[in-house]
Design a protein around this motif. Structure first.
Motif, short mmCIF file in Angstrom:
data_model
loop_
_atom_site.label_atom_id
_atom_site.label_comp_id
_atom_site.label_asym_id
_atom_site.label_seq_id
_atom_site.Cartn_x
_atom_site.Cartn_y
_atom_site.Cartn_z
N MET A 34 0.84 -1.20 0.00
CA MET A 34 0.00 0.00 0.00
C MET A 34 0.87 1.25 0.00
O MET A 34 0.52 2.25 -0.62
N GLY A 35 1.99 1.17 0.69
CA GLY A 35 2.86 2.33 0.79
C GLY A 35 3.73 2.53 -0.43
O GLY A 35 4.37 3.56 -0.57
N THR A 36 3.82 1.51 -1.30
CA THR A 36 4.76 1.58 -2.41
C THR A 36 4.10 1.90 -3.74
O THR A 36 4.67 2.64 -4.55
N GLY A 68 -0.97 6.31 -3.91
CA GLY A 68 -0.55 7.51 -3.20
C GLY A 68 0.59 7.30 -2.23
O GLY A 68 0.91 8.18 -1.44
N GLY A 69 1.26 6.15 -2.30
CA GLY A 69 2.40 5.89 -1.42
C GLY A 69 2.04 6.07 0.04
O GLY A 69 0.90 5.85 0.43
N GLN A 117 -13.53 8.80 7.07
CA GLN A 117 -12.37 9.70 7.05
C GLN A 117 -12.28 10.47 5.75
O GLN A 117 -11.69 11.54 5.71
N ARG A 118 -12.79 9.89 4.66
CA ARG A 118 -12.70 10.42 3.31
C ARG A 118 -11.24 10.53 2.86
O ARG A 118 -10.89 11.30 1.96
N PHE A 119 -10.38 9.75 3.49
CA PHE A 119 -8.94 9.81 3.23
C PHE A 119 -8.33 8.50 3.74
O PHE A 119 -8.76 7.98 4.77
N VAL A 120 -7.39 7.94 2.98
CA VAL A 120 -6.70 6.76 3.52
C VAL A 120 -5.20 6.88 3.33
O VAL A 120 -4.73 7.47 2.36
N ASN A 121 -4.43 6.36 4.28
CA ASN A 121 -2.99 6.14 4.11
C ASN A 121 -2.64 4.84 4.84
O ASN A 121 -3.46 4.33 5.60
N PHE A 154 -3.14 0.57 9.02
CA PHE A 154 -3.34 -0.81 8.61
C PHE A 154 -2.10 -1.68 8.83
O PHE A 154 -1.96 -2.75 8.26
N GLY A 155 -1.17 -1.16 9.63
CA GLY A 155 0.09 -1.88 9.86
C GLY A 155 -0.08 -3.02 10.85
O GLY A 155 -1.15 -3.23 11.41
#
Lengths: 583, 242, 342
Positions: free
Chosen positions: A123-125, A130-131, A224-228, A232-233
């Motif tokens: 997800m981060g990559t 969106g990294g 949240q209308r936003f995810v990063n 989720f770790g």
């Protein structure tokens, strides 16, 4: 106070809360709702089914990212992304479950750690995700054109989903597949003997837990209308497990309790600890870790049992005994039922059963006896399918049993009891007996969760009651199985076997450890069953018990057949006397 | 009995709701062989497990006069008790020699010399010459009789004062059973005290000085082994009363 | 990719793989003896690097406070456990708390005396190793007979606590230790770094030492005996707590030595241990948490996969390494026969 009233009060409090609580607490309650969904899956998986997962946060992430990517970049409606996210979760959960659950209990959690880390880095990559900065502009959910923009509106949506999930899981646990799930911790031998496929059942539970986590993630993204990737770790995955352990698995409400306590504690610690330490950082994990160790050392069932202490248990009405299920056609008297022909079982170089042959005819009670270590139990396990014979043949109603699974053998009409009683301690007597009728029911997990199983369920419980009346234990129907003395537990096992509508009843050392009066009762019961047309094969070492009971005896010693015939003749046989008293 | 090495009084052992041993009292005099016989499921193995500290129990257990109930198994081993369990519990992936060496673990930790252990090893080899031949073999590859010899040998390596044997004849052919029981008689003659648990009643009573009959968790009979050997009630216990 | 790059990646992969190999062996050891899946193994590695780095930066290592905190908690636990038996209480304290106290004193003394590199290394290894008995006593001993799953959750909790304590006592900054050697050797057309050679030699030496320990010493045999048959071990007088404590202590020592090797190669943070330890795990799982040689081979394979994937798809390095566990588990599920647990 009736527990239903308590539930009504809790629901009412949930309903009023956003009207009176300040916005900060509404936000907190929203999170508690989202966490409760995930924790509920873990209560089912860890507390009930005895498996565990550290990767639930990754399933939450899967739900959140699926909807975030599809809505922001492809313009999908959230209502379409939900089934897509659930579909992806189902496939991944199924694959992880199938790969790991046939092995030891620790492979699933290890696989979920690896899966959680992989997905986190993925997800981060990936650039289009969106990294590590994430994705913004996730659209709100709208219901009949009403956009859920305000937190206090979304609150009702979340808690509606939570309450629905609690209702579904509670329904599921109180049903045909639910009883099988609750029996999973006992090991597989018993449930396999009644036609449950434990691997499949565990996988189903894992998938359910994953789906609940996915729904939580989907809700999270639209709240949240936003995810990063951060929430989720793997650490969050561990915290979810912590919630389930703290809450406890004695009821679905444990999930809500755990999620509430941990969320409040975390909020409080995140305020407090940096002040004490003088630095910012995730110091709350120290407290969480210590608490978890202490919980597992001193209160493995979680905190809910302590609260339940104050809530009276609902008195459920006894189901009326009735005969509403289909029956097999029983064979006519003296027709062949079981034919064991030169059956052999070797373990390495050791020959445990050495070319043993004997047969059992319809409406006969046959005793398979022999001193300790004679191979009786091995022989018994060959017939019941718990072990596979090395060579020879074992025919039941004309069908070869060797190579068949215990569950197929059960379908053919063979039911067994266990030398070491295998009742599910956390279930009532009638629930334990109903487990025996597993193969006579049809309703699966989904139907049970949505309560489309009323007819099926009522018939199963009525059958269980009928069998309890048959063996004379109807008065104990709602007692916890573990509260009965051994003699009665063995009789419950017989009732459970009878509930499967067997042609042949296999009893494994039914008199072992029983007192004299209990043995008398047991013998009377077996005689009664014979009179009703049942065919019985019992393995025993207790000569006294079998003498007046059986029609014929087969004696084993050192894995070989030593003698067979009428009880008196066998008793007088010098070889048998030597085997029992020693040379 | 005041000269009893092991004295058990009013012992109860329960698994949850099920009481497997109910109020058993027995004693093993120093230098004698006592046996507990009884059919399968009578609670014999449970009784030994409780004496050896492997299972929680209620009641008093004294060894050489000291209360030992509630003590760890490891502490009892150090005090001079050795159990040969029903399932043998050998270290299957280790060699015969290593199994025997580990039998002396408690003595080595207590500071006894290698030479003292080597002496005991020779004694065990003298008792079971077969074990000397099989030294480098893995314990898991031994035959049933050899495993039993190794289990007894491993227990003897601890130089116990009291040897507890759980069904040494289990699963063994009659000839091997006779050998094992002869060995036990021999050990008894060296002054070792033995508590022998057996299902093979006749062989056990022929080996022992004193016998107890255990039935569904309770002692139903006791007496000199020679007397029990001819007791009608013993035969009835095993072959049914009718 | 040409030969020289492949050779370089192989060298890198083998270096990391050798370290994962040591961790995998420790994990197999602890699991075999105690049934504990020892997730906190990696924390020992991180603590070693951070302790040694503090020495090098002329700071008092936070390890001192960590050890004192552990010792204090153990003392409290022993007081509660043996409040009626003062004799046993003192003996238990000596076994589980005293090593921490002594180690804290040593670390402090080495710092105060401005002792040289060798003494710093020794003090670091002693400090980390002495955490073993305390951690076993506090977290695992009270639940030693619990199911594998419970022990695993305890392990994860211990990992949480140690990571948090790492942050508390070492801070959030990463550290790297100075290389033992800076020399390189030419081997044909390629250069081999002295540090890599040192890692290989050290790993081989440690593996041989472990093999000798298990084969020839009384304690080594006692650990194998406990792994082979717990009841049998008790019957010859090997206490499960003694064996458990010993195995975790050995794991801590192996973690410390691995930390010495990895310190000069990678920057290590308070929470880096988890991922490092888990890579050892992937190796250990290849061996089914039971076979030492297969676990070692698996760990070296993980190192190589990591090195090569960092060349081809560096951003996906971790994803590839951890996804590797799935085919491994699939393969294991086909090769292991199902058996009832517990």
């Amino acid at each position: 106070m009736n527990p239903r009233i308590l539930v009504a009060i809790v629901v009412a409090v949930i309903g009023i809360a956003p009207q009176i609580a300040p916005p900060f607490y509404v936000t907190l309650l929203n999170y508690i709702g989202l966490y409760s969904l995930v924790a509920l899956g873990l209560v089912l998986l860890t507390g009930v089914a005895g498996q565990t997962s550290f990767g639930q946060a990754a399933f939450v992430g899967l739900g959140a990212y699926t909807t975030a990517v599809l809505t922001t970049q492809y313009g999908f409606s959230p209502w379409i992304t939900l089934p897509i996210a659930l579909g992806i979760t189902l496939v991944i959960g199924y694959v992880l479950g199938i790969i790991t659950l046939s092995m030891g209990g620790h492979y699933l959690p290890l696989a979920t750690i690896a899966w959680g880390i992989s997905l986190f880095f993925l997800m981060g990559t990936i650039e289009s995700f969106g990294g590590f900065t994430g994705l913004t502009g996730v659209p709100p959910v709208s219901i009949f054109g009403f956009e859920l923009l305000k937190e206090s509106h979304f609150y009702y949506f979340i808690w509606l989903v939570v309450l629905a999930a609690l209702w579904c899981v509670a329904n599921l646990l109180d049903s045909r597949p639910g009883r099988a799930i609750r029996a999973l911790k006992q090991g597989s031998t018993m449930i396999e003997a009644f036609g449950v496929h434990p691997g499949r059942m565990k996988t189903a539970v894992f998938v359910i837990a994953a789906l609940l986590a996915c729904i939580s993630g989907w809700l999270y993204a639209h709240l949240q209308r936003f995810v990063n990737p951060t929430p989720f770790g793997i650490n969050q995955g561990i915290e979810y497990l912590f919630m389930a352990v703290v809450g406890g698995a004695t009821s679905v409400w444990g999930a809500v309790l755990g999620a509430t306590l941990i969320t409040l504690l975390k909020t409080w610690l995140q305020d407090l600890l940096p002040q004490i330490i003088g630095e910012a950082g995730q110091f709350e994990i120290i407290v969480f870790g210590i608490l978890l160790v202490v919980m597992l050392q001193y209160a493995r069932d979680g905190l809910l049992p302590y609260l339940q202490h104050f809530v009276p248990q609902a008195k459920r009405a006894l189901p009326a005994a009735a005969d509403r299920l289909q029956h097999r056609t029983m064979p006519v008297a003296d027709s062949p039922v079981l034919d064991v022909n030169t059956a052999r079982k070797t373990f390495g170089g050791l020959v445990a059963v050495n070319d043993v042959s004997f047969n059992v005819n319809a409406r006969e009670v046959v005793g398979l006896i022999g001193p300790n270590g004679a191979g009786k139990s091995t022989c018994f396990n060959l017939i019941s399918g718990a072990l596979d014979a090395t060579s020879g043949s074992i025919k039941f109603m004309g069908q070869e049993l060797i190579g068949q699974t215990a569950s197929t053998i059960s379908k053919l009409g063979l039911a067994r009891t266990f030398q070491h009683v295998k009742l599910v301690a956390t279930m009532t007597v009638v629930e334990n007996v109903a487990l025996g009728a597993y193969l006579r029911g049809t309703k699966g997990i989904l139907a049970s969760a949505l309560k489309f199983n009323r007819e099926d369920e009522a018939a199963a419980l009525a059958e269980a009651m009928r069998q309890l009346e048959r063996v004379g234990l109807a008065a104990h129907a709602h007692d916890a199985a573990s509260s009965l003395p051994l003699g009665k537990q063995r009789i419950v096992e017989i009732a459970r076997a009878l509930a499967s509508d067997p042609i042949l009843l296999l009893l494994d050392e039914p008199a072992a450890g029983l007192r004299f009066a209990e043995k008398e009762q047991l013998a009377k019961l077996i005689r009664g069953l014979k009179d009703e047309g049942m065919t019985v094969l019992l393995v025993e070492h207790d000569m006294d018990f079998v003498m007046g009971l059986v029609d014929r005896l087969v004696v084993l010693n050192f894995g070989q057949k030593l003698a067979q015939g009428l009880p008196e003749a066998v008793q007088a046989d010098p070889a048998v006397r030597e085997a029992y008293l020693g040379a | 009995m005041s000269d009893a090495l092991l004295e058990v009084s009013d012992l109860h052992v329960a698994y949850g709701q099920v009481e497997a041993v109910r109020g058993v009292s027995l004693s093993v005099p120093a230098g004698k062989i006592a046996t507990v016989i009884g059919p399968n499921g009578a609670g014999k193995t449970t009784l030994l497990g409780a004496i050896m500290g492997l299972l929680p129990s209620h009641g008093a257990i004294r060894f050489a006069g000291d209360r030992i109930d509630g003590k760890d198994t490891e502490a009892l081993v150090r005090m001079g008790m050795s159990l040969v369990p029903e399932k043998r519990e050998l270290f299957a992936e280790m060699t015969v020699l290593e199994n025997l060496e580990l039998g002396g673990f408690a003595r080595r930790r207590a500071g006894e010399s290698r030479a003292a252990l080597a002496n005991t090893l020779e004694e065990v080899f003298a008792l079971f010459p077969r074990m000397k031949e099989r030294q480098p073999q893995l314990a898991g590859t031994l035959s049933g009789g050899e495993r039993q010899m190794l289990a007894v040998g491993r227990a003897l390596m601890g130089k116990p004062k009291l040897l507890l044997l759980d069904e040494p004849s289990l699963g063994l052919a009659p000839l091997i059973t006779r050998d094992i029981l002869l060995t036990i008689t021999k050990l008894g003659e060296t002054g070792l005290s033995v508590l022998l648990i057996e299902q093979n009643a006749r062989a056990a009573l022929q080996t022992a000085d004193y016998g107890y009959v255990l039935e569904t968790g309770e002692l139903s009979l006791e007496g000199k082994a020679v007397d029990l050997l001819h007791d009608e009630r013993v035969i009835a216990t095993y072959l049914g009363k009718r | 990719m040409d030969f020289s790059i492949a050779a370089l990646l192989t060298q890198d992969g083998l270096t990391n793989g050798a370290i994962y190999c040591l961790l995998a062996l420790a994990l197999v050891l602890v699991f075999a003896v105690t049934r504990v899946i020892f997730i906190p193994q990696g924390e020992f590695v991180a603590f070693t690097v951070l302790t040694l780095a503090s020495f090098e930066q002329n700071k008092l290592p936070g390890t001192v406070w960590l050890l004192i905190a552990l010792a204090a908690t153990v003392l409290l636990a022993e007081i509660v456990a043996y409040r009626k038996e003062p004799g046993r209480m003192l003996r238990a304290m000596a076994a589980s708390a005293l090593p921490c106290v002594i180690a804290a004193a040593i670390v402090w003394a080495v710092f105060a005396m401005q002792a040289g590199f060798a003494l710093q290394v020794a003090a670091t290894v002693i400090a980390v190793t002495s955490m073993g008995p305390a951690i076993y006593r506090l977290a695992y001993q009270p639940v030693a007979t619990a199911p594998v799953l419970t022990l695993l959750i305890v392990s994860v909790a211990v990992h949480f606590v140690l990571t948090g304590l790492g942050l508390l006592f070492f801070g959030a900054e990463g550290a790297r230790t100075s290389a033992f050697t800076g020399s390189t050797f030419a081997l044909g057309s390629m250069n081999v770094s002295g540090q890599s050679l040192l890692v290989y030699a050290f790993t081989v030496g440690l593996v041989v030492a472990m093999a000798l320990f298990f084969k020839y010493t009384l304690f080594g045999k006692a650990l194998r005996a406990t792994a082979a048959n717990r009841t049998g071990a008790r019957l010859v007088g090997i206490s499960p707590n003694f064996a458990g404590s010993l195995s975790v202590t050995l794991a801590a020592a192996i973690g410390a030595l691995s930390g010495l090797l990895i310190g000069p190669i990678t920057t290590v943070y308070y929470d880096s241990g988890f991922l490092i330890g888990l890579k050892g795990f992937v190796g250990a799982i290849v061996g089914g948490l039971a076979s030492y040689p297969i676990a070692a081979g698996g760990a070296i394979f993980v190192g190589l996969v990591e090195a090569f994937s960092s060349f081809w798809a560096s951003a996906y390095k971790e994803v590839i390494v951890f996804t590797l566990i799935l085919p491994v588990l699939l393969w294991r599920s086909f090769t292991t026969t199902h058996h009832e647990e517990e």
